[in-house]
Motif scaffolding. Structure first.
Motif, short mmCIF file in Angstrom:
data_model
loop_
_atom_site.label_atom_id
_atom_site.label_comp_id
_atom_site.label_asym_id
_atom_site.label_seq_id
_atom_site.Cartn_x
_atom_site.Cartn_y
_atom_site.Cartn_z
N GLU A 229 17.56 -11.96 -3.82
CA GLU A 229 18.19 -12.11 -2.51
C GLU A 229 17.83 -10.92 -1.60
O GLU A 229 17.56 -11.09 -0.42
CB GLU A 229 19.72 -12.22 -2.65
N SER A 230 17.84 -9.74 -2.17
CA SER A 230 17.48 -8.54 -1.40
C SER A 230 16.03 -8.60 -0.95
O SER A 230 15.70 -8.27 0.20
CB SER A 230 17.72 -7.30 -2.26
N LEU A 231 15.15 -9.04 -1.85
CA LEU A 231 13.74 -9.18 -1.50
C LEU A 231 13.54 -10.24 -0.41
O LEU A 231 12.77 -10.06 0.53
CB LEU A 231 12.93 -9.54 -2.75
N ARG A 232 14.28 -11.37 -0.53
CA ARG A 232 14.21 -12.42 0.48
C ARG A 232 14.67 -11.92 1.85
O ARG A 232 14.04 -12.18 2.86
CB ARG A 232 15.04 -13.62 0.04
N ASP A 233 15.77 -11.17 1.87
CA ASP A 233 16.27 -10.62 3.13
C ASP A 233 15.27 -9.63 3.74
O ASP A 233 15.05 -9.64 4.95
CB ASP A 233 17.62 -9.91 2.90
N SER A 234 14.67 -8.81 2.90
CA SER A 234 13.67 -7.85 3.39
C SER A 234 12.45 -8.57 3.96
O SER A 234 11.92 -8.19 5.01
CB SER A 234 13.22 -6.90 2.27
N LEU A 235 12.01 -9.62 3.25
CA LEU A 235 10.87 -10.40 3.73
C LEU A 235 11.20 -11.08 5.06
O LEU A 235 10.37 -11.10 5.97
CB LEU A 235 10.48 -11.44 2.67
N HIS A 236 12.41 -11.60 5.17
CA HIS A 236 12.84 -12.25 6.41
C HIS A 236 12.86 -11.24 7.57
O HIS A 236 12.38 -11.53 8.67
CB HIS A 236 14.21 -12.88 6.23
N GLU A 237 13.39 -10.05 7.35
CA GLU A 237 13.42 -9.01 8.38
C GLU A 237 12.01 -8.58 8.78
O GLU A 237 11.73 -8.38 9.96
CB GLU A 237 14.22 -7.80 7.89
N LEU A 238 11.12 -8.45 7.81
CA LEU A 238 9.73 -8.08 8.09
C LEU A 238 9.04 -9.16 8.93
O LEU A 238 8.37 -8.86 9.92
CB LEU A 238 8.96 -7.85 6.79
N ALA A 239 9.21 -10.42 8.53
CA ALA A 239 8.59 -11.52 9.28
C ALA A 239 9.15 -11.60 10.70
O ALA A 239 8.40 -11.81 11.66
CB ALA A 239 8.82 -12.84 8.55
N GLU A 240 10.45 -11.40 10.86
CA GLU A 240 11.05 -11.45 12.19
C GLU A 240 10.55 -10.29 13.06
O GLU A 240 10.20 -10.48 14.23
CB GLU A 240 12.57 -11.39 12.08
N SER A 241 10.46 -9.10 12.50
CA SER A 241 9.96 -7.95 13.25
C SER A 241 8.50 -8.13 13.64
O SER A 241 8.10 -7.86 14.78
CB SER A 241 10.10 -6.67 12.43
N LEU A 242 7.68 -8.60 12.70
CA LEU A 242 6.27 -8.83 12.98
C LEU A 242 6.10 -9.94 14.04
O LEU A 242 5.30 -9.81 14.96
CB LEU A 242 5.52 -9.20 11.70
N GLY A 243 6.88 -11.00 13.92
CA GLY A 243 6.83 -12.08 14.90
C GLY A 243 7.22 -11.58 16.29
O GLY A 243 6.58 -11.92 17.29
N ASN A 244 8.29 -10.80 16.36
CA ASN A 244 8.72 -10.24 17.65
C ASN A 244 7.65 -9.35 18.25
O ASN A 244 7.40 -9.37 19.46
CB ASN A 244 10.03 -9.47 17.50
N LEU A 245 7.00 -8.54 17.41
CA LEU A 245 5.93 -7.66 17.88
C LEU A 245 4.77 -8.47 18.47
O LEU A 245 4.28 -8.17 19.55
CB LEU A 245 5.42 -6.77 16.74
#
Length: 163
Positions: free
Chosen positions: A7-23
């Protein structure tokens, strides 16, 4: 049984994808905004140089420069506030129709129903500005912060936006 590390890895991956997408989206946004601003400025300069080369300037030419001015102002406001000022789009349309009307009358010198139609369109657009101004004063847009703190100046308080 719940796997906390997954779950922690999934949340981290989701945050990374959202940040990269926003960038990527914001990078494209600014790149496109600079391109539109540059093209508008270039078109205005080329139109002005064409007027100078022609040796005289008509009302059509002046109204064309006003259209470029409004487009440049729209880019500037959108860059600063991240909102599209609907009113400026209507101003551009009114200026373009006025330019068409003046050009048609000065070249053809005959009244016809086209003049009435264009005048009616200008009147409808003017009424649209009245409605937009009334609605924006009666129902102001809600400012949302997207990670950055942006404060509206007193000049922007009445600016209509299209979200």
């Amino acid at each position: 049984m719940k796997l906390r590390w997954a779950e922690s890895l999934r949340d981290s991956l989701h945050e990374l994808a959202e940040s990269l997408g926003n960038l990527l989206v914001e990078s494209f946004h600014y790149l496109a905004l600079f391109a539109i601003g540059a093209v508008t400025a270039w078109a205005a300069v080329m139109a002005f140089l064409g007027m100078v080369e022609k040796g005289h300037i008509t009302v059509d030419d002046i109204l064309l420069l006003f259209i470029y001015l409004e487009l440049g102002a729209m880019v500037g406001i959108y860059f600063k506030t991240n909102h599209m000022p609907v009113r400026f789009l209507i101003y551009v349309a009114i200026t373009a129709l006025t330019r068409l009307l003046i050009s048609d009358i000065s070249h053809h010198h005959r009244p016809d129903m086209g003049v009435v139609y264009v005048s009616g369109a200008i009147l409808l657009l003017a009424l649209a500005i009245l409605v937009v101004r009334f609605a924006s004063s009666r129902f102001p847009a809600v400012q949302s912060d997207s990670g950055r703190s942006r404060h509206r100046s007193s000049r922007d308080q009445g600016a209509e936006t299209l979200d």
